[in-house]
Enzyme design. Structure first.
Site, short mmCIF file in Angstrom:
data_model
loop_
_atom_site.label_atom_id
_atom_site.label_comp_id
_atom_site.label_asym_id
_atom_site.label_seq_id
_atom_site.Cartn_x
_atom_site.Cartn_y
_atom_site.Cartn_z
N HIS A 89 33.37 1.19 16.33
CA HIS A 89 34.24 1.41 15.19
C HIS A 89 33.75 2.55 14.30
CE1 HIS A 89 36.85 -2.42 15.27
NE2 HIS A 89 36.35 -2.18 16.48
N HIS B 76 34.88 -4.75 26.18
CA HIS B 76 35.17 -6.18 26.20
C HIS B 76 34.42 -6.92 27.29
CE1 HIS B 76 39.26 -5.34 24.01
NE2 HIS B 76 38.19 -5.18 23.24
#
Length: 719
Positions: free
Chosen positions: A94, A262
């Site tokens: 992020h 993920h």
């Protein structure tokens, strides 16, 4: 006594409560973006040199400490399954994932995630905890490692600790000390507003407003629940493709990053989101700068609420493996709701041994989950082919991911000349815009003499040098004169570079460079110096423009044409150029370009004044050329701009006349990018300085200083 309870200072004077100039005059040109990150904000002082401090950093020790941190769980914010890998990977992702190619802004290069608005974006929920977990390490190594580097490095080490062979890492990101006010994150007045506010047509992902990349204000890329929270993997796939393309990623890199991101960790939504307190920037003082605090129920471990989705993606969320593709492709998935009420996908009839265990109690197992973006990797035809290829070849998937992760975390760091550390990959990557260094030992004076002896005009010399250098973006350190890519596709064909004029100038300069053993890049910059020195002499000032040899010439093989397309100058107020009419005013566009180049407001001002009198306007336009001595480096632009002899009057779209009050004669024409230097109170104050009779020589010297700054903006070897 009745006054004793009154506040001792004017209410709001030191906060944003009171009215400001921006409140009173919201349409005024805001010059603050040119002066952000002023030395006054830097607690380390003007003499601090981060690259010098980096030389003292014990990188192996730092790496060892970060590896230890991954499994050093703490009671106040315990690690899932005893491993912080997923949290730190999300932190790095992020920090880096806000980068967008359109203007090069965002990304991990400044440590901006510490400040608003990023520190309080919904998508960055609970990453404040990750930064606090890093604080003891930052405290230990101090100035020798920046927050920016640490935020980028933490996720890389997290992957290493879980078994991925990473591609490498480079240090070199210096910190900022205040929020970045130059970055446009969108016009929405609230986080997660409907995405239709960003798209002309929600059925066409390419209509996302430029320069944005994310689908919503407050998200890094797309809504994990689907477009505007409505699950539809095929529609989400289109949004993912556009968003990742705007982050400089192709389809294969997109699938690798989605799957690799993920493969480890989990999403958190096992609780009531309404119990979370305000984000860090709006939290009360007693929260000590942390946000999203839940004091009404247990809010750690299995009861954490962040995104609202709940569950891990893989069977073994602390190991780098191929489990993501195994589960995604082997099982059928159905739409469900998380305990927090978020839309997510769960497998049908999954075997118990494929279920991940609880983050606190290994005797319990729960269904894995997938987001709408994950399902897009399965249902989109192109993504499906790539996913199946990765599923069949774990080694290939690992290699593609490691390279894509390196690109994600280094895209805005700039060329390899800025890379520091023992783990810098030796391979030159096309997205790094490689340039082979040029010869520093040629006869500069002889080259200048040959340039001066040509029939090239001052305007041609200066314009070509400017056009070569003006592509530089301080946001991601791309562009600039080094590499002389102005002679290659796509730059040689850009309308703003006036291809016919450019080809003529290059045809004269290239033989000079070849004969001298100099790079064309250096000779182009020297040509600008020759033009300026001639122009200064005509104005009665003898000067020598500083010059540092060593620029190289990039080859077509070192140049990704598609990647360079975003650098095209579709506007350049310094040359009074607009490719077309835009919703944003010409003076705001000028401000944006000046900020990307790295100029201050005075530098922008003096460059405009000099460029105008040198006759460098696009297409030979006379707008803003407030002089009868075109080609002489005089202060005439400022003299006539501030002369009350002239009345300004609109004469068309972005066109004004300067009419003599007495005779009625139209003496000059101008654009908004010219007249703003006389109408804006701050810019006028600078213009008045340069219009003074005693500052003619100062004008020339300041122009040359600002010019040299632009020419050397991409010379990281000079730092």
């Amino acid at each position: 006594m009745q006054d004793s309870g009154k506040c001792p200072v004017a209410h709001g004077a030191m906060t944003t409560v009171g009215q400001t100039n921006a409140n009173w005059w919201p349409n005024a040109l805001k010059l603050d973006i040119l002066h952000q990150h002023d030395a006054k904000t830097n607690p380390l002082g003007a003499d601090f040199d981060y690259h010098e401090e980096l030389k003292k950093l014990d990188i192996p020790a730092l790496k060892k400490d970060l590896h230890a941190l991954m499994t050093d769980s703490q009671d106040w914010w315990p690690a899932d399954w005893g491993h912080y890998g997923g949290l730190f990977i999300r932190l790095t992702w992020h920090a880096a994932g806000s980068y967008r190619i359109a203007d090069g802004r965002g990304g991990a290069g400044t440590g901006n995630q510490r400040f608003a608005p990023l520190n309080s974006w919904p998508d960055n929920g609970n990453l404040d905890k990750a930064r606090r977990l890093l604080w003891p390490i930052k405290k230990k190594y101090g100035n020798k490692v920046s927050w920016a580097d640490l935020l980028a490095y933490a996720g890389t080490i997290a992957y290493e600790s879980m078994g991925l062979k990473t591609f490498g890492f480079a240090f070199g990101r210096a910190d900022i000390w205040a929020p970045e006010i130059d970055i446009y994150w969108g016009s929405e007045k609230e986080f997660l507003a409907p995405s239709e506010q960003r798209y002309e047509n929600l059925n066409d992902a390419s209509t996302l407003e430029n320069p944005l990349a994310a689908t919503h204000m407050g998200l890094i890329y797309v809504n994990p629940e689907g477009v505007d929270g409505k699950p539809d993997p095929l529609k989400t796939a289109a949004m993912v493709r556009e968003t990742f393309a705007r982050m400089a990623m192709n389809d294969e890199e997109t699938v690798a990053l989605t799957a690799g991101g993920h493969t480890v960790g989990k999403a958190h939504g096992n609780g009531n989101p309404a119990n979370n307190g305000p984000a860090p920037e709006g939290a009360p003082m007693e929260e000590a700068g942390l946000g999203w605090m839940n004091h009404t129920a247990r809010s750690i471990g299995r009861n954490t609420v962040t995104s609202g989705l709940e569950g891990a993606w893989t069977t073994h969320p602390t190991l780098w493996d191929n489990g993501y593709f195994k589960l995604l492709l082997e099982y059928e998935w159905e739409l469900t709701k998380s305990p927090a009420g978020a839309n997510q996908w769960e497998p049908i009839a999954i075997r118990d041994e494929d279920k991940p265990v609880d983050v606190e109690d290994p005797s319990k197992r729960y269904n894995p989950m997938m987001t709408d973006a994950d399902m897009a990797m399965k249902v989109d035809p192109a993504y499906r082919v790539i996913s199946e290829k990765f599923a069949a070849d774990q080694a290939y998937f690992s290699e593609v991911f490691a390279r894509a992760w390196f690109k994600l975390t280094h895209r805005d760091l700039g060329p390899k000349a800025r890379y520091v550390g023992p783990d810098v990959p030796a391979e030159d990557l096309i997205w790094q815009d490689p340039v082979t260094p040029g010869n520093k030992n040629f006869d500069v004076d002889a080259v200048k003499a040959k340039i001066a002896a040509t029939d090239l005009s001052i305007a041609e010399l200066v314009t070509t040098a400017w056009d070569s250098a003006r592509t530089f973006r301080g946001s991601d350190k791309r562009g600039g004169a080094n590499g002389s890519r102005i002679r290659l596709a796509p730059q040689k064909d850009w309308a703003g570079n006036e291809p016919a004029r450019l080809a003529r100038v290059l045809s004269i300069l290239e033989p000079i460079a070849q004969a001298a053993g100099a790079s064309i890049a250096d000779v182009i910059v020297l040509a600008g110096s020759v033009g300026i020195e001639k122009a200064a002499k005509e104005a009665g000032v003898n000067v020598t423009v500083p010059f540092a040899a060593g620029r190289g010439d990039a080859t077509p093989e070192q140049t990704d044409e598609a990647s360079f397309a975003v650098l095209e100058p579709i506007h350049d107020g310094f040359r009074n150029y607009l490719k077309e009419d835009y919703a944003v005013s010409p003076e705001e566009l000028l401000l944006d370009r000046a900020q990307l180049i790295g100029l201050t407001a005075p530098e922008m001002t003096v460059l405009i004044g000099g460029m105008r009198v040198l006759g460098t306007n696009f297409g030979g336009s006379k707008s803003g050329v407030f002089t009868d001595r075109v080609g002489a480096l005089t202060n005439d632009f400022f003299v006539n701009l501030t002369d009350m002899t002239y009345v300004w009057e609109p004469a068309g779209e972005n066109l004004y006349n300067l009419r003599n009050r007495k005779s009625g004669e139209v003496k000059f024409t101008a654009t908004r990018a010219d007249l703003v230097f006389g109408s804006n109170s701050i810019l006028r104050s600078y213009s008045e300085v340069y219009a003074q009779d005693d500052n003619r020589e100062k004008f020339v010297k300041d122009f040359i200083a600002a010019w040299t700054k632009v020419m050397n903006a991409d010379r990281f070897d000079l730092a």
